[in-house]
Design a protein around this motif. Structure first.
Motif, PDB file in Angstrom:
ATOM      1  N   ASP A 277      -8.288   2.576  -4.849  1.00  0.00           N
ATOM      2  CA  ASP A 277      -6.522   3.219  -4.374  1.00  0.00           C
ATOM      3  C   ASP A 277      -6.257   3.913  -2.845  1.00  0.00           C
ATOM      4  O   ASP A 277      -5.646   3.920  -2.356  1.00  0.00           O
ATOM      5  N   ARG A 278      -6.903   4.910  -3.376  1.00  0.00           N
ATOM      6  CA  ARG A 278      -6.311   6.117  -1.904  1.00  0.00           C
ATOM      7  C   ARG A 278      -6.839   5.724  -0.948  1.00  0.00           C
ATOM      8  O   ARG A 278      -5.379   6.393   0.005  1.00  0.00           O
TER       9      ARG A 278
ATOM     10  N   GLY B 110       0.842  -0.962  -0.159  1.00  0.00           N
ATOM     11  CA  GLY B 110       0.337   0.081  -0.127  1.00  0.00           C
ATOM     12  C   GLY B 110       1.293   1.356   0.082  1.00  0.00           C
ATOM     13  O   GLY B 110       0.665   1.974  -0.640  1.00  0.00           O
ATOM     14  N   ILE B 111       2.314   1.101   0.516  1.00  0.00           N
ATOM     15  CA  ILE B 111       3.237   2.210   0.813  1.00  0.00           C
ATOM     16  C   ILE B 111       3.369   2.681  -0.236  1.00  0.00           C
ATOM     17  O   ILE B 111       3.853   3.781  -1.217  1.00  0.00           O
ATOM     18  N   LEU B 112       3.622   1.481  -1.193  1.00  0.00           N
ATOM     19  CA  LEU B 112       4.741   1.629  -2.686  1.00  0.00           C
ATOM     20  C   LEU B 112       3.092   1.870  -3.811  1.00  0.00           C
ATOM     21  O   LEU B 112       3.779   2.490  -5.036  1.00  0.00           O
ATOM     22  N   TYR B 113       2.254   1.878  -3.635  1.00  0.00           N
ATOM     23  CA  TYR B 113       1.246   1.774  -4.131  1.00  0.00           C
ATOM     24  C   TYR B 113       0.574   3.576  -5.441  1.00  0.00           C
ATOM     25  O   TYR B 113       1.200   3.558  -6.160  1.00  0.00           O
ATOM     26  N   PRO B 114       1.436   4.458  -4.845  1.00  0.00           N
ATOM     27  CA  PRO B 114       1.973   6.488  -5.033  1.00  0.00           C
ATOM     28  C   PRO B 114       3.037   5.879  -6.162  1.00  0.00           C
ATOM     29  O   PRO B 114       2.895   6.688  -7.613  1.00  0.00           O
ATOM     30  N   ALA B 115       3.370   5.353  -6.055  1.00  0.00           N
ATOM     31  CA  ALA B 115       4.709   4.821  -7.471  1.00  0.00           C
ATOM     32  C   ALA B 115       4.343   4.262  -8.421  1.00  0.00           C
ATOM     33  O   ALA B 115       5.126   3.835  -9.235  1.00  0.00           O
TER      34      ALA B 115
ATOM     35  N   ALA C 151      -3.633   4.512   1.768  1.00  0.00           N
ATOM     36  CA  ALA C 151      -3.963   6.410   2.971  1.00  0.00           C
ATOM     37  C   ALA C 151      -3.818   5.451   4.412  1.00  0.00           C
ATOM     38  O   ALA C 151      -2.696   5.314   5.457  1.00  0.00           O
ATOM     39  N   GLY C 152      -4.673   4.796   4.051  1.00  0.00           N
ATOM     40  CA  GLY C 152      -4.499   3.114   5.474  1.00  0.00           C
ATOM     41  C   GLY C 152      -3.253   2.754   5.707  1.00  0.00           C
ATOM     42  O   GLY C 152      -2.566   2.809   6.892  1.00  0.00           O
ATOM     43  N   SER C 153      -2.362   2.278   4.873  1.00  0.00           N
ATOM     44  CA  SER C 153      -0.961   1.568   4.555  1.00  0.00           C
ATOM     45  C   SER C 153      -0.305   2.578   5.119  1.00  0.00           C
ATOM     46  O   SER C 153       0.243   1.920   6.441  1.00  0.00           O
ATOM     47  N   ILE C 154      -0.333   3.960   5.144  1.00  0.00           N
ATOM     48  CA  ILE C 154       0.703   4.753   5.646  1.00  0.00           C
ATOM     49  C   ILE C 154      -0.037   5.330   6.680  1.00  0.00           C
ATOM     50  O   ILE C 154       1.039   5.247   7.893  1.00  0.00           O
ATOM     51  N   LEU C 155      -0.702   5.113   6.903  1.00  0.00           N
ATOM     52  CA  LEU C 155      -0.925   5.715   8.741  1.00  0.00           C
ATOM     53  C   LEU C 155      -1.548   4.670   9.194  1.00  0.00           C
ATOM     54  O   LEU C 155      -0.420   5.000  10.471  1.00  0.00           O
TER      55      LEU C 155
END
Length: 336
Positions: A116-117, A31-36, A121-125
């Protein structure tokens, strides 16, 4: 000589925590890597790589929390009082992420980006808050007469916040290694490119924490740098450097699909081993040991019977689920 029940339960909770970090760390990392990753098909592939196993990974978090509550109620009360806010936010992040995980595959195309967002957000938070909890535990809690006397916002300090950032990078590195192992082609090549900077970032964070903690806590400095402890603990930094070298080497060669994930696991494991060495034998640093915080022996013995029954079942289920869904995953495969 009797059985040291508090020590056994302390080891069970450490084992559960490490299993959670290993098992749930890489799928939070995805989830953290999703934005890339911008391509929708690659995002589908990333999510499908953990779809069969992600919810079972959090069993270890439940086991660790329940074990802490039953075996060390004093520690549980202090941690919950001191860290109620980050723990609540972490649970909300995990819940939101889980809902997004399921709903994303059922949403109509124009709504999929919203889930997706939510997943990102859930993964990073959740990861950031877990790192804050780790940093706050290392920094210690002000306790008087077995009661937490600090503020509910003591965790808003530089060291816990930095540990939050560090755990985000650590989980991203685990997720990157997982995707190198589980995918091929375009997505795998992207992960190889991300692997190098993530490893360098992780090394920098470990170095900063390794300097910060002994400078801030004289007892930690004495434990690490006094003789003969210096020689006993030397394998920890050496294994950190070796696993980092393996990660950097494989990121350049684009080969050894299993090595990045295994090296990342070793790197994270050694990092948390170092933190454990720093606070041992305290379960609530700087002054409450696991023996002081333990429940009565009768309670510990009763709980241990259940733990010795349930832990092998969880391990068997975990092994079987990963064995069944082993190997590479392709765009043609899916579990939703």
């Amino acid at each position: 000589m009797g059985i040291d029940l508090p020590l056994i339960w302390f080891l069970i909770i450490i084992f559960s925590t490490m299993m959670y970090i290993v098992m749930d760390g890489f799928d939070l990392g995805i989830g953290i890597l999703y934005p890339a990753i911008k391509e929708q098909s690659d995002r589908d592939l990333m999510m499908n790589s953990v779809a069969p196993v992600w919810d079972g990974n959090e069993t270890w978090l439940v086991l660790g929390g329940a074990g802490l509550f039953g075996a060390f109620p004093l520690a549980y009360a202090i941690v919950l009082d001191a860290l109620a806010i980050p723990l609540t936010i972490m649970l909300l992040g995990l819940i939101f992420r889980g809902v997004a995980f399921e709903f994303r595959f059922k949403a109509i195309p124009r709504h999929q980006h919203l889930w997706d967002r939510a997943f990102m957000a859930g993964s990073i938070l959740a990861t950031f808050m877990q790192g804050i909890v780790v940093g706050a535990v290392i920094a210690g809690f002000p306790v008087e007469n077995r009661v937490y006397i600090g503020s509910h916002f003591d965790w808003l300090a530089p060291f816990p916040l930095f540990c939050g950032i560090g755990l985000v990078i650590a989980y991203a590195l685990l997720g990157c290694g997982w995707l190198v192992m589980k995918t091929e082609g375009h997505l795998q090549q992207q992960m190889y490119r991300v692997l190098h900077p993530l490893t360098l970032l992780m090394l920098a964070i470990i170095a900063i924490i390794s300097i910060w903690t002994p400078l801030a806590h004289s007892t930690i400095a004495e434990r690490w740098f006094s003789l003969p402890n210096l020689f006993f603990f030397m394998p920890v930094p050496l294994l950190v450097l070796w696993s980092s070298w393996q990660l950097l080497k494989k990121s350049n060669q684009n080969s050894g699909h299993y090595t990045p994930f295994l090296a990342a696991l070793l790197l994270i494991f050694m990092g948390f081993t170092g933190l454990g060495i720093s606070i041992w034998p305290n379960i609530i640093p700087p002054s409450i040991s696991y023996e002081e915080a333990a429940s009565p022996p009768q309670s510990l013995g009763f709980m241990l019977v259940g733990a010795l029954f349930i832990i092998p079942i969880i391990l068997t289920y975990t092994f079987w689920s990963y064995y069944v869904f082993r190997g590479k995953i392709t765009h043609e495969q899916g579990y939703h």
